[in-house]
Design a protein around this motif. Structure first.
Motif, PDB file in Angstrom:
ATOM      1  N   PHE A   1      72.550  25.232  -4.590  1.00 33.93           N
ATOM      2  CA  PHE A   1      72.746  24.832  -5.947  1.00 33.93           C
ATOM      3  C   PHE A   1      74.292  24.431  -6.443  1.00 33.93           C
ATOM      4  O   PHE A   1      74.322  23.516  -7.192  1.00 33.93           O
ATOM      5  CB  PHE A   1      72.500  26.053  -6.980  1.00 33.93           C
TER       6      PHE A   1
ATOM      7  N   ARG B   1      73.587  20.834  -5.231  1.00 33.79           N
ATOM      8  CA  ARG B   1      72.937  20.112  -6.164  1.00 33.79           C
ATOM      9  C   ARG B   1      73.425  19.808  -7.491  1.00 33.79           C
ATOM     10  O   ARG B   1      73.116  18.601  -8.151  1.00 33.79           O
ATOM     11  CB  ARG B   1      71.443  21.080  -6.617  1.00 33.79           C
TER      12      ARG B   1
ATOM     13  N   ILE C   1      72.677  15.940  -7.424  1.00 33.38           N
ATOM     14  CA  ILE C   1      71.625  16.069  -8.681  1.00 33.38           C
ATOM     15  C   ILE C   1      70.312  16.062  -8.000  1.00 33.38           C
ATOM     16  O   ILE C   1      69.241  16.870  -8.204  1.00 33.38           O
ATOM     17  CB  ILE C   1      71.697  14.710  -9.790  1.00 33.38           C
TER      18      ILE C   1
ATOM     19  N   HIS D   1      66.948  16.506  -5.513  1.00 34.13           N
ATOM     20  CA  HIS D   1      66.735  17.364  -4.611  1.00 34.13           C
ATOM     21  C   HIS D   1      66.721  17.028  -2.974  1.00 34.13           C
ATOM     22  O   HIS D   1      67.356  17.752  -2.225  1.00 34.13           O
ATOM     23  CB  HIS D   1      65.418  18.075  -4.883  1.00 34.13           C
TER      24      HIS D   1
ATOM     25  N   THR E   1      70.377  16.575  -2.099  1.00 32.13           N
ATOM     26  CA  THR E   1      71.028  17.800  -1.698  1.00 32.13           C
ATOM     27  C   THR E   1      70.546  18.667  -0.247  1.00 32.13           C
ATOM     28  O   THR E   1      71.330  19.012   0.294  1.00 32.13           O
ATOM     29  CB  THR E   1      70.417  18.959  -2.718  1.00 32.13           C
TER      30      THR E   1
ATOM     31  N   LEU F   1      68.792  12.206 -14.205  1.00 31.45           N
ATOM     32  CA  LEU F   1      68.508  13.180 -15.203  1.00 31.45           C
ATOM     33  C   LEU F   1      67.687  12.817 -16.275  1.00 31.45           C
ATOM     34  O   LEU F   1      66.848  13.543 -16.881  1.00 31.45           O
ATOM     35  CB  LEU F   1      69.816  13.654 -15.810  1.00 31.45           C
TER      36      LEU F   1
ATOM     37  N   HIS G   1      62.232  18.719  -9.872  1.00 34.33           N
ATOM     38  CA  HIS G   1      62.614  20.152  -9.938  1.00 34.33           C
ATOM     39  C   HIS G   1      63.767  20.477 -10.850  1.00 34.33           C
ATOM     40  O   HIS G   1      64.886  20.808 -10.416  1.00 34.33           O
ATOM     41  CB  HIS G   1      62.733  20.615  -8.503  1.00 34.33           C
ATOM     42  N   ILE G   2      63.499  20.187 -12.059  1.00 32.23           N
ATOM     43  CA  ILE G   2      64.511  20.248 -13.118  1.00 32.23           C
ATOM     44  C   ILE G   2      63.687  20.980 -14.484  1.00 32.23           C
ATOM     45  O   ILE G   2      62.714  20.477 -14.857  1.00 32.23           O
ATOM     46  CB  ILE G   2      65.126  19.089 -13.657  1.00 32.23           C
ATOM     47  N   SER G   3      64.191  21.978 -14.818  1.00 28.57           N
ATOM     48  CA  SER G   3      63.609  22.717 -15.929  1.00 28.57           C
ATOM     49  C   SER G   3      63.899  21.978 -17.284  1.00 28.57           C
ATOM     50  O   SER G   3      64.473  21.134 -17.433  1.00 28.57           O
ATOM     51  CB  SER G   3      64.285  24.041 -16.072  1.00 28.57           C
TER      52      SER G   3
ATOM     53  N   ILE H   1      70.185  20.606 -19.642  1.00 27.44           N
ATOM     54  CA  ILE H   1      70.150  19.077 -19.555  1.00 27.44           C
ATOM     55  C   ILE H   1      71.245  18.247 -20.250  1.00 27.44           C
ATOM     56  O   ILE H   1      72.077  17.537 -19.840  1.00 27.44           O
ATOM     57  CB  ILE H   1      68.802  18.535 -19.521  1.00 27.44           C
TER      58      ILE H   1
END
Lengths: 208, 183
Positions: B34, B37, B41, B43, B46, B107, B116-118, B124
């Motif tokens: 993380f 990440r 940004i 995955h 990362t 983003l 894999h972004i909430s 955000i």
């Protein structure tokens, strides 16, 4: 006192004895007649709407609350990892490290356990095998074969002592050189300085 | 999860480095993931950077000196790997080091490359604001705000004076507040 008396005696002018008292009274009387005294209860001429101040306060408070954003603590990042990713990562990293490579390369062992002269000898061996690393790092070399013949151990020692080499990258290049030229050395074997020098002799013999 | 002092003890004996490395991997993999990440940004990027970072950690285990915290040493390696990755890519694309148009697009696109972004809007919005900071401020803000590190710890990771870090953090926070306020 004697001096004053002397001075008085020498002054030729004389005045009326009441003159100075009258002068003082006259000046004070003129000042008092001409002076204007500022009254303490004179008001300014400006006026504001009776509701103005109540509204002003509300307007200012509204404005400050609306426009200034204060970053609160505790906002989390929005990132997530795919399901099962971390287990997969562990396997992948272990595959690239513990399960793949020897814990210490041949060259690293030589480097760590030897004097600078023997380190230089190890570099000579590596150059004899691969022939490019040192020469490419040295601005004076233009032709690898000619330049290599000119280098003496002293030069190499001096070079090595003045360089901050990244051992991991350097050892990796040199180990590759060993392998590429058929110098199959078991990485688990310890190499003595004598054995190293024998390897160098062997390398020279092959080159010649 | 292993204690840092247990790992440091294992590191004192070269024979036990493999065991120490396994513990470092299992204990710090998520934290380092993380950390990276938030810098790169995406995955997949990362994942690449994190694997490189762990290989570098393995190769340099004997260079760890017990005079600093193990996790600040690990954070330093991971941070440097992530910044090197970004710099290399920006250099290839002729982009200034202080601008992140590609990361902002990731983003924005949501379901695009940066998966894999909430869906947390404020989270955000904050990340988008952080991406508009100069590189140094962005790094310091991430380490202070999200990782909750002290200025002393951040100084060890970034090789920066504490005074400089405080100035960077406050400038970053102010700029983020202005960016979010305008949005």
């Amino acid at each position: 006192m004697k001096k004053d008396q002397k001075h008085t005696e020498k002054t030729p002018f004389k005045g009326d004895s009441d003159y100075f008292k009258q002068l003082e009274e006259s000046i004070l009387s003129k000042v008092e007649r001409g002076a204007t005294h500022l009254s303490l209860d004179v008001d300014h001429p400006f006026k504001a709407d009776s509701k103005y101040f109540a509204q002003f306060e509300k307007r200012i408070l509204d404005k400050t609350e609306r426009s200034v954003f204060h970053l609160p603590l505790g906002i989390e990042h929005p990132f997530q990892a795919p399901e099962g990713y971390f287990q997969q990562l562990e396997n992948s990293v272990l595959g690239q490290t513990l399960q793949n490579k020897p814990s210490q390369s041949v060259f690293t062992k030589i480097w760590r356990n030897s004097t600078t002269y023997v380190r230089a000898a190890a570099v000579v061996l590596a150059i004899g095998a691969a022939g490019y690393f040192f020469l490419n790092s040295n601005n004076t070399a233009t032709n690898s074969e000619i330049a290599f013949a000119d280098f003496e151990t002293e030069t190499l020692v001096s070079y090595l002592e003045n360089q901050e080499l990244d051992m991991v990258d350097f050892a990796s290049i040199v180990d590759d050189s060993f392998e590429a030229n058929g110098l199959n050395i078991d990485p688990l074997d310890e190499i003595s300085e004598d054995e190293l020098l024998q390897l160098i002799d062997l390398q020279y013999a092959n080159d010649i | 999860m292993a204690e840092e002092k247990d790992i440091i003890q294992l590191l004192e004996d070269e024979e036990k480095h493999p065991e120490a490395f396994r513990l470092i991997l299992s204990t710090y993999k998520e934290r380092l993931y993380f950390l990276i990440r938030k810098i790169v940004i995406d995955h997949d990027d990362t994942d690449d950077v994190l694997q490189e970072a762990f290989v570098k950690i393995w190769k340099n285990l004997d260079k760890f000196r017990g005079d600093s915290n193990l996790y600040t040493w690990l954070y330093r390696i991971a941070t440097n790997e992530a910044l090197t990755f970004l710099r290399r890519r920006k250099s290839q694309n002729n982009i200034s080091m202080d601008e992140n148009p590609e990361l902002l697009r990731m983003l924005d696109s949501g379901g695009g490359k940066a998966q894999h972004i909430s869906g947390d809007d404020i989270a955000i919005a904050l990340q988008k604001a952080v991406l508009q900071l100069p590189e140094k401020q962005r790094l310091v803000f991430n380490l202070k705000y999200f990782e909750h590190l002290t200025y002393e710890e951040i100084a060890e990771i970034t090789d920066t004076s504490i005074g400089g870090l405080k100035a960077n953090y406050h400038a970053a926070k102010k700029k983020i507040e202005e960016i979010i306020e305008l949005d």
